[in-house]
Write a protein that holds these residues in place. Structure first.
Motif, PDB file in Angstrom:
ATOM      1  N   HIS A 108      18.914  16.330  -8.056  1.00 53.00           N
ATOM      2  CA  HIS A 108      18.562  17.213  -9.166  1.00 53.00           C
ATOM      3  C   HIS A 108      18.007  18.540  -8.638  1.00 53.00           C
ATOM      4  O   HIS A 108      16.958  18.565  -7.990  1.00 53.00           O
ATOM      5  CB  HIS A 108      17.507  16.549 -10.053  1.00 53.00           C
ATOM      6  N   LEU A 109      18.702  19.620  -8.927  1.00 51.71           N
ATOM      7  CA  LEU A 109      18.251  20.952  -8.518  1.00 51.71           C
ATOM      8  C   LEU A 109      17.121  21.387  -9.451  1.00 51.71           C
ATOM      9  O   LEU A 109      17.368  21.777 -10.599  1.00 51.71           O
ATOM     10  CB  LEU A 109      19.408  21.943  -8.563  1.00 51.71           C
ATOM     11  N   VAL A 110      15.891  21.320  -8.971  1.00 50.47           N
ATOM     12  CA  VAL A 110      14.729  21.620  -9.820  1.00 50.47           C
ATOM     13  C   VAL A 110      13.971  22.867  -9.375  1.00 50.47           C
ATOM     14  O   VAL A 110      13.155  23.403 -10.131  1.00 50.47           O
ATOM     15  CB  VAL A 110      13.749  20.417  -9.859  1.00 50.47           C
ATOM     16  N   GLY A 111      14.214  23.337  -8.153  1.00 51.81           N
ATOM     17  CA  GLY A 111      13.402  24.417  -7.603  1.00 51.81           C
ATOM     18  C   GLY A 111      12.242  23.864  -6.796  1.00 51.81           C
ATOM     19  O   GLY A 111      12.039  22.651  -6.703  1.00 51.81           O
ATOM     20  N   CYS A 112      11.472  24.751  -6.233  1.00 53.46           N
ATOM     21  CA  CYS A 112      10.335  24.359  -5.390  1.00 53.46           C
ATOM     22  C   CYS A 112       9.048  24.337  -6.212  1.00 53.46           C
ATOM     23  O   CYS A 112       8.709  25.339  -6.852  1.00 53.46           O
ATOM     24  CB  CYS A 112      10.190  25.351  -4.230  1.00 53.46           C
ATOM     25  N   PRO A 113       8.316  23.220  -6.211  1.00 55.81           N
ATOM     26  CA  PRO A 113       7.061  23.166  -6.982  1.00 55.81           C
ATOM     27  C   PRO A 113       6.043  24.230  -6.571  1.00 55.81           C
ATOM     28  O   PRO A 113       5.187  24.602  -7.391  1.00 55.81           O
ATOM     29  CB  PRO A 113       6.538  21.757  -6.685  1.00 55.81           C
ATOM     30  N   ARG A 114       6.124  24.721  -5.331  1.00 49.77           N
ATOM     31  CA  ARG A 114       5.198  25.777  -4.926  1.00 49.77           C
ATOM     32  C   ARG A 114       5.400  27.038  -5.756  1.00 49.77           C
ATOM     33  O   ARG A 114       4.443  27.783  -6.023  1.00 49.77           O
ATOM     34  CB  ARG A 114       5.384  26.083  -3.441  1.00 49.77           C
TER      35      ARG A 114
END
Length: 385
Positions: free
Chosen positions: A172-178
């Motif tokens: 799942h491409l979600v992005g970086c939580p940072r």
């Protein structure tokens, strides 16, 4: 309805900033229960006692694990991984999580993953599929092969995970939580750096309204023994440019002591005028420093991840971030004082770059929590080709 128990293991300051928004979203999700284990350098004062920041942010650790063997050599790094593999199964047995959520590519990530895999606990992995230098490159892809649910941060990373034989429906491409934290800080705070910042840390004070650089340089495990010369070269290049600097202590990988020794010798030689040194900084302070700095120098992934989103001019030195997806804000240089110095001058002259959402739009944590609440996986994995 029984809540699904998600166990997160935080082992360093980088781990924490990389998973904090997901922890918050899991804690707030009606179908999930957050379990938290704090381990390795995150519980040690010499690395800034990250556990104190975690508790200040409203998270309560279910357990603390002392698993970092002193020395920061390749051998102690391997032994620390083994010690984590001894300690973590006991905690997993007690907590009985439904999923273990692990972060990135550090040695404690490997210990966490192996323990969960042997205990038939599904593993969810953030920030897999990326390319870089150092031993992290190998650990990252190894963890991918153990993980059942994947949360890559960039399109290229997603493609690599699938090419590694993972089921696309679990990638799942979600992005970086940072980036979630960065987006929130940029939206809700002003770029104000107070001289009260210098009340902590050690070193000289300087006017915060003048141009300054931010130095964040970590050991490269595959170049063990070179850290002292590398940090000295960076400090010399900054001094050559006549710039004030905020310098961060290195992380706990093999070779950390070499960089720390280089910094101590620099201070002993009294070359640190207009330089201030910190073990650790809260994420909001660090992001505001990245927004205010004339240039970020070193080899931290924050220059590539957060830097792209903020538009921070970055001079990335050496091989630690080799081939990692990056934006136009990064200039690559080898460990050569003249090239480092010239690149710093170019970036200071250029100033801020346009925002690039290469690593996400600020919604990764919520997406991760929602997916963990609904994702069903078979603990028995099988390669897809």
């Amino acid at each position: 309805m029984n809540k699904k128990k998600i166990c997160v293991v935080v082992g360093s300051r980088a781990n924490y900033s990389s998973i904090k928004s997901a922890m918050r979203a899991i804690k707030e999700h009606p179908a999930l229960e957050l379990q938290l284990i704090v381990a390795a350098s995150a519980v040690l004062d010499r690395y800034g006692s990250v556990v104190n920041l975690i508790e200040k942010d409203g998270f309560t650790p279910h357990a603390r694990v002392t698993m970092l063997i002193e020395g920061e050599t390749p051998a102690t790094m391997a032994k620390s991984t083994g010690l984590g593999l001894i300690e973590l199964p006991t905690l997993f047995e007690q907590l009985a999580p439904d999923v273990v959520l692990t972060v990135g590519d550090r040695f404690e990530t490997m210990a966490t993953t192996l323990a969960a895999a042997y205990m038939n606990i599904p593993v969810a992995h953030t920030m897999g599929g990326e390319v870089s230098g150092t031993i992290d490159e190998s650990i990252r892809h190894a963890v991918t092969k153990f993980a059942h649910i994947h949360f890559p941060a960039s399109p290229g990373a997603r493609d690599r995970i699938i090419k590694l034989g993972e089921l696309p429906q679990h990638v799942h491409l979600v992005g970086c939580p940072r980036i979630d934290l960065v987006a929130d800080i940029l939206k809700n705070s002003t770029c104000t750096i107070s001289e009260q910042l210098f009340d902590i840390g050690v070193g000289e004070r300087f006017p915060v309204d003048e141009p300054f650089v931010l130095i964040s340089q970590h050991p490269v495990t595959t170049e063990y023994g070179s850290g002292e010369a590398q940090i000295t070269m960076t400090l010399e290049a900054v001094r050559e440019q006549g710039l004030a600097a905020i310098v961060l202590w290195p992380n706990a990988d093999a070779g950390s002591d070499d960089i720390s020794r280089g910094i101590r010798k620099w201070r002993e030689r009294k070359l640190d005028d207009r330089m201030h040194f910190f073990k650790n900084l809260p994420i909001d302070v660090y992001v505001n420093l990245m927004r205010a700095t004339a240039c970020l120098i070193g080899n931290s992934s924050s220059g590539i991840r957060e830097g792209a989103y903020i538009g921070t001019p970055v001079v990335n030195i050496g091989t630690r971030q080799n081939m990692r997806d990056r934006g136009e804000n990064v200039i690559e240089v080898p460990y050569d004082k003249k090239q480092i110095s010239d690149a710093i001058a170019r970036q200071v002259k250029h100033g801020r770059y346009a925002m690039n959402p290469l690593y996400g739009d600020g919604s990764a944590g919520r997406k991760i929590a929602d997916l963990l609440a609904t994702e069903q996986v078979d603990v028995q994995k099988c390669i897809t080709y």
